[in-house]
Design a protein around this motif. Structure first.
Motif, short mmCIF file in Angstrom:
data_model
loop_
_atom_site.label_atom_id
_atom_site.label_comp_id
_atom_site.label_asym_id
_atom_site.label_seq_id
_atom_site.Cartn_x
_atom_site.Cartn_y
_atom_site.Cartn_z
N TYR A 1 -10.93 5.28 0.18
CA TYR A 1 -10.43 5.58 -1.16
C TYR A 1 -10.47 7.09 -1.43
CZ TYR A 1 -9.63 5.18 -6.17
OH TYR A 1 -9.09 5.30 -7.41
N PHE B 1 -4.74 4.08 0.84
CA PHE B 1 -4.92 3.11 -0.25
C PHE B 1 -4.60 1.69 0.24
CE2 PHE B 1 -4.26 6.64 -3.54
CZ PHE B 1 -5.60 6.62 -3.93
N THR C 1 -7.68 0.37 1.73
CA THR C 1 -8.68 -0.09 0.76
C THR C 1 -8.34 -1.49 0.25
OG1 THR C 1 -7.58 0.88 -1.19
CG2 THR C 1 -9.11 2.28 0.01
N ALA D 1 -8.53 -0.20 -6.46
CA ALA D 1 -7.72 0.05 -5.26
C ALA D 1 -6.27 -0.33 -5.50
CB ALA D 1 -8.30 -0.73 -4.08
#
Length: 615
Positions: A465, A484, A487, A497
């Motif tokens: 992140y 991202f 995540t 997220a």
């Protein structure tokens, strides 16, 4: 010099030959006086020899209102515990100072010298003599109220925590709603954790996204947990140690290193309690001290860890866990905080400079979780770019470890419980400023740290992140999307997220995918301001202004002080034909932020259209 010495020697030789009897009698008298003086000097007294040691090293905890179980402020106080004081100082149990000698110097060091320990023992052996009253130094003064004076703002935990009478240590987190109405600069926090007999230590964490509130079962009640990872939805370089332990004075940040506090910032007091034998209600208080001097220096916390290798078999006496991080920029180290649990034995951190020389940062050969602390260097240490920072922690999971919570020993792995283990090392570093405004050394450190943690543990959600947020800030949208996405693979339903990925997808033009992830974020957290704001933008980009209108209304309701939300709501209203209400929100946006370009341009357009078509 040689001539003078020979002349002096000759003079005394002649004197001795001419008056031998007188010379002998004077010599005997001088010898007697010398012996009496030596005997007097060997007599240790409280007033002359012991009081300075006790006042400097013990009294800050051992006075009324502090955590020490009895006061040590007077001759009578110390005499009544004389043998106990001699024993625990000889074993270096007290005063509690963990770092080994020979390393760097730390501020407020409490280590007794061998001579001081021997002096205490001699005083006890000689009968604990009080001595001449004129030799007694002034008794230390301790503030009856706030140590730093009256705070600018005092905040109290909304609800007390009931500490049970018995059982294992307890960890509780109090969420303080910060009572500021705009951005302020905080130079100090004085922590009053409650009855200091019950509190082992406490940390203040800065929660800029109010994530602690979502962990409470009811508002103001707090929540349990030994270690916290606070969500961070934007890269923030402010990093400070806000730590309390018995006897530690509150720390005032130097000019230029104040902590930014916003009206949406919460403070979380992570507190370690030890039951006293009866149930106790604990309701801590924080004193906040502000300054008009904004932050011009931004320290960063560097964390080394290797919990992935923490799998300690029973019986292991020297289980090693290590980590190494190479500093990408020049920096100075201000403070250090090593952390392990009850199996920790030998904690070592050192720096290897680019030329191969090595310097100890801290060495604790007899770790004790009960006396963990933040250690601030008396003189900050310079670390040039390319310096490798190393952590070498060993653990003792044998029956010989008197601190081992498991008897007989059992397998121990990484975790947040006291019976689990940790291998963490934090350093507060201050990067040297860069002449190149586009090359922020703080960002370089954060990016290197995120990549380092991912290399150590590809499943590290927080590291992915943080790396994504940094890449997005640097303009690498595709790189941010990739991180991202990782995540979300690690935690598919995580609102933070999904919102971040939705925002990155929106920036890259992948509107439908963005909308899907933003809806997932709102499903997990219906009152998520950022997700409503981003989803409103995504729907408006697709031309669905009616759908966007609903989410911009929600965003304004959740954060009525956000000029962007007000301006976007005005735009959606204008697109759906509600010009009168649109004008109202454009004006509100400009009241909040007179420089908001979207609101200004749309309001000017609205005024032109109204003049052209007055009806």
């Amino acid at each position: 010099m040689k001539v003078g010495l020979r002349t002096l020697s000759g003079f005394f030789t002649l004197l001795a030959l001419g008056t031998a009897g007188i010379s002998v009698r004077h010599a005997q008298a001088a010898r007697q006086s010398e012996l009496q003086g030596a005997a007097s000097h060997q007599q240790v007294t409280f007033n002359r020899d012991i009081a300075p040691i006790i006042f400097r090293n013990c009294a800050q905890c051992h006075h009324p209102g502090e955590s020490g179980p009895f006061p040590l402020l007077t001759y009578a106080d110390v005499k009544s515990h004389g043998r106990q004081v001699a024993y625990i100082t000889s074993k270096r149990i007290m005063p509690p100072w963990l770092p080994d000698p020979g390393g760097p110097k730390f501020a407020d060091e409490l280590r007794l010298t061998d001579e001081q320990i021997a002096t205490i023992q001699k005083w006890v052996d000689q009968g604990e003599i009080e001595g001449n009253p004129s030799d007694l130094p002034p008794q230390p003064k301790f503030a009856a109220g706030w140590e730093l004076g009256k705070p600018d703002v005092i905040v109290k935990a909304e609800k007390p925590f009931l500490l049970p009478a018995s059982g294992t240590d307890r960890y509780w987190n109090f969420v303080f709603r910060t009572p500021v109405h705009g951005m302020r600069w905080l130079k100090a926090i004085e922590i009053r954790p409650g009855d200091k007999r019950l509190v082992h230590h406490a940390n203040v964490l800065v929660d800029r996204q109010q994530s602690g509130r979502r962990m409470e079962k009811e508002p103001g009640a707090g929540f349990s947990g030994m270690e916290l990872i606070i969500e961070s939805e934007a890269f923030d370089p402010d990093s400070h140690f806000l730590f309390w332990k018995p006897g530690s004075p509150p720390y005032v940040e130097p000019d230029g290193m104040a902590l930014r506090l916003d009206k949406t910032t919460d403070l979380i007091l992570n507190t370690h309690f030890q039951p006293s034998g009866k149930a106790e209600l604990i309701q801590p208080t924080l004193g906040l001290y502000f300054t008009d001097k904004p932050a011009t220096k931004h320290p960063i916390l560097i964390q080394l860890d290797n919990d992935r290798e923490l799998d300690i078999p029973p019986g292991a006496k020297n289980f090693l866990v290590s980590d190494d991080f190479t500093l990408p920029v020049d920096a100075i180290v201000l403070a250090i905080y090593p952390h392990a649990h009850y199996l920790g034995k030998n904690l070592l951190a050192y720096a290897t400079f680019p030329d191969g020389t090595r310097k100890t940062l801290i060495h604790i050969s007899n770790w004790d979780l009960n006396w963990q602390a933040v250690y601030r260097y008396a003189q900050p240490l310079e670390l040039p770019a390319g310096t490798k920072i190393s952590m070498r922690f060993t653990y003792d999971n044998s029956a010989d470890n008197i601190r081992n919570p498991n008897q007989p020993p059992k397998r121990v792995t990484a975790g947040n419980r006291a019976v689990d283990e940790m291998a963490h090392l934090w350093l507060q570093v201050l990067p040297h400023e860069s002449a190149d405004a586009t090359n922020d050394p703080r960002v370089a450190i954060q990016e290197a740290l995120a990549r380092h943690h991912i290399q150590n543990n590809p499943g590290d959600f927080e590291a992915h992140y943080n790396l994504a947020a940094i890449l997005q800030m640097k303009g690498d949208v595709s790189g941010a999307v990739a991180e991202f996405e990782q995540t979300v693979r690690l935690q598919p339903d995580d609102p933070t997220a999904n919102n971040a990925l939705g925002g990155a997808l929106l920036a890259s033009g992948r509107i439908d995918e963005a909308i899907a992830h933003l809806n997932t974020a709102l499903k997990g957290r219906p009152d998520y301001f950022d997700a409503h704001y981003n989803l409103g933008n995504a729907l408006a980009t697709r031309g669905d202004f009616a759908g966007a209108l609903a989410h911009f209304r929600a965003a304004v309701r959740l954060n009525p002080g956000d000029a962007g939300a007000e301006a976007n709501l005005g735009s959606a209203l204008a697109e759906t034909g509600n010009l009168k209400e649109a004008r109202l929100h454009f004006e509100r946006a400009l009241q909040i932020d007179p420089k908001n370009e979207l609101a200004r341009e749309n309001l000017e357009q609205l005024n032109r259209d109204t003049q052209s078509h007055p009806n």
